[in-house]
Motif scaffolding. Structure first.
Motif, PDB file in Angstrom:
ATOM      1  N   THR A   1      29.453  48.112  80.318  1.00 37.95           N
ATOM      2  CA  THR A   1      28.756  46.572  80.537  1.00 37.95           C
ATOM      3  C   THR A   1      28.022  46.343  81.940  1.00 37.95           C
ATOM      4  OG1 THR A   1      30.577  45.403  81.223  1.00 37.95           O
ATOM      5  CG2 THR A   1      30.122  45.511  79.079  1.00 37.95           C
TER       6      THR A   1
ATOM      7  N   GLN B   1      21.448  40.926  81.445  1.00 38.60           N
ATOM      8  CA  GLN B   1      21.900  40.679  80.017  1.00 38.60           C
ATOM      9  C   GLN B   1      23.131  39.501  80.241  1.00 38.60           C
ATOM     10  OE1 GLN B   1      22.700  43.761  77.448  1.00 38.60           O
ATOM     11  NE2 GLN B   1      20.826  44.321  77.524  1.00 38.60           N
TER      12      GLN B   1
ATOM     13  N   ALA C   1      28.192  38.108  77.263  1.00 35.85           N
ATOM     14  CA  ALA C   1      28.561  38.121  75.993  1.00 35.85           C
ATOM     15  C   ALA C   1      27.916  38.984  75.470  1.00 35.85           C
ATOM     16  CB  ALA C   1      28.554  36.697  75.378  1.00 35.85           C
ATOM     17  N   VAL C   2      26.500  39.055  75.508  1.00 34.67           N
ATOM     18  CA  VAL C   2      25.453  39.875  74.867  1.00 34.67           C
ATOM     19  C   VAL C   2      26.164  41.489  75.261  1.00 34.67           C
ATOM     20  CG1 VAL C   2      23.107  41.170  74.642  1.00 34.67           C
ATOM     21  CG2 VAL C   2      23.822  38.401  74.635  1.00 34.67           C
TER      22      VAL C   2
ATOM     23  N   THR D   1      29.049  42.641  76.454  1.00 33.90           N
ATOM     24  CA  THR D   1      29.906  42.991  75.875  1.00 33.90           C
ATOM     25  C   THR D   1      30.094  43.327  74.690  1.00 33.90           C
ATOM     26  OG1 THR D   1      31.078  41.489  77.642  1.00 33.90           O
ATOM     27  CG2 THR D   1      32.431  41.982  75.730  1.00 33.90           C
ATOM     28  N   THR D   2      29.293  42.464  73.780  1.00 33.03           N
ATOM     29  CA  THR D   2      29.447  42.670  72.240  1.00 33.03           C
ATOM     30  C   THR D   2      28.640  44.135  71.796  1.00 33.03           C
ATOM     31  OG1 THR D   2      29.096  40.469  71.652  1.00 33.03           O
ATOM     32  CG2 THR D   2      28.357  41.832  70.096  1.00 33.03           C
ATOM     33  N   ARG D   3      27.365  44.366  72.577  1.00 35.03           N
ATOM     34  CA  ARG D   3      27.049  45.771  72.602  1.00 35.03           C
ATOM     35  C   ARG D   3      27.729  46.610  72.870  1.00 35.03           C
ATOM     36  NH1 ARG D   3      23.768  49.447  70.519  1.00 35.03           N
ATOM     37  NH2 ARG D   3      22.512  50.712  71.916  1.00 35.03           N
TER      38      ARG D   3
ATOM     39  N   VAL E   1      31.235  46.981  73.023  1.00 35.22           N
ATOM     40  CA  VAL E   1      32.297  47.109  71.913  1.00 35.22           C
ATOM     41  C   VAL E   1      31.595  48.043  70.651  1.00 35.22           C
ATOM     42  CG1 VAL E   1      33.567  45.886  70.354  1.00 35.22           C
ATOM     43  CG2 VAL E   1      33.513  45.038  73.005  1.00 35.22           C
ATOM     44  N   ALA E   2      30.406  47.687  70.486  1.00 34.83           N
ATOM     45  CA  ALA E   2      29.825  48.210  69.216  1.00 34.83           C
ATOM     46  C   ALA E   2      29.655  49.869  69.490  1.00 34.83           C
ATOM     47  CB  ALA E   2      28.569  47.525  68.822  1.00 34.83           C
TER      48      ALA E   2
ATOM     49  N   ASP F   1      33.084  51.589  69.857  1.00 34.57           N
ATOM     50  CA  ASP F   1      33.294  51.745  68.319  1.00 34.57           C
ATOM     51  C   ASP F   1      32.721  52.808  67.412  1.00 34.57           C
ATOM     52  OD1 ASP F   1      34.807  50.853  65.938  1.00 34.57           O
ATOM     53  OD2 ASP F   1      33.081  50.302  65.185  1.00 34.57           O
TER      54      ASP F   1
ATOM     55  N   ALA G   1      36.630  52.767  70.836  1.00 34.08           N
ATOM     56  CA  ALA G   1      36.942  51.210  70.910  1.00 34.08           C
ATOM     57  C   ALA G   1      38.114  50.802  71.321  1.00 34.08           C
ATOM     58  CB  ALA G   1      36.520  50.503  69.606  1.00 34.08           C
TER      59      ALA G   1
END
Length: 206
Positions: free
Chosen positions: A34, A43, A46-47, A49-51, A53-54, A57, A62
């Motif tokens: 991140t 960014q 939250a944006v 971090t979501t990216r 994690v994806a 994964d 992950a």
């Protein structure tokens, strides 16, 4: 005809995966991914971090998101490094000796990952001595003369840029090579380097 001169221009972002990964030792795996999106691309946390994690994964790590770099295996560290490079959504991804520290099983995993990345519309440029690994992934390989920096002869690839050949089985010794994605070409040398991607490089032009 051998390539003797030219240039390659890249529009947009470029991601880099170092040979020894060079994850930031004072940040956990997720924070490594991140960092650039938050501080360079501005960014929202939250944006980013979501990216992140994806991506972790997608690359199968992950479950190691909160591990420190020294707690990761070589293969895990490499996949975190790839996720970090992809986090800025680069059009071109550079990888330095990606198979150098991998055992045959991890080499096969890497081959699957590179095929997927090349097939997603990204250009990959890989520097490696592992010529057989690269040949199993690409349609053509150009050898690059280390001393004079000239593109040498063409070595046909056996994978066709996504064929059925198993790089884990074929990988081994060989000079650095350049690999490109489906229906593309690659180049290597006496100390081989590879190019990979989905746009042909023709005489120095993208």
């Amino acid at each position: 005809d051998p390539l003797t001169s030219g240039s390659i221009r890249v529009d947009g972002r470029v991601g880099l995966v170092f040979q020894f990964h060079h994850l930031f030792a004072n940040r956990r795996a997720l924070d490594n991914v991140t960092l650039a999106p938050i501080h360079a691309l501005r960014q929202p946390v939250a944006v980013a971090t979501t990216r992140a994690v994806a991506l972790l994964d997608e690359l199968g790590v992950a479950h190691r998101a909160h591990a420190w770099p020294h707690e990761l295996s070589g293969g895990e560290a490499q996949r975190v490094a790839i996720a970090r490079a992809l986090a800025v959504d680069p059009g071109v991804l550079l990888l330095d000796e990606p198979t150098a520290s991998l055992d045959p099983a991890r080499r096969g995993d890497l081959a699957v990952t590179l095929r997927r990345l090349a097939g997603s519309g990204r250009t990959l440029l890989v520097a490696t001595h592992d010529l057989e690994f690269v040949r199993a992934l690409t349609s053509d390989v150009f050898t690059l003369d280390r001393m004079y920096g000239q593109i040498g002869h063409l070595i046909p690839g056996t994978g066709g840029g996504g064929g059925a050949s198993d790089p884990a089985a074929n990988a081994g010794k060989g000079p650095a090579a350049a690999r490109r994605s489906p229906s593309t070409r690659s180049g290597t040398a006496q100390n081989h380097s590879t190019f990979s991607g989905n746009r042909r490089i023709q005489r120095g032009r993208p």
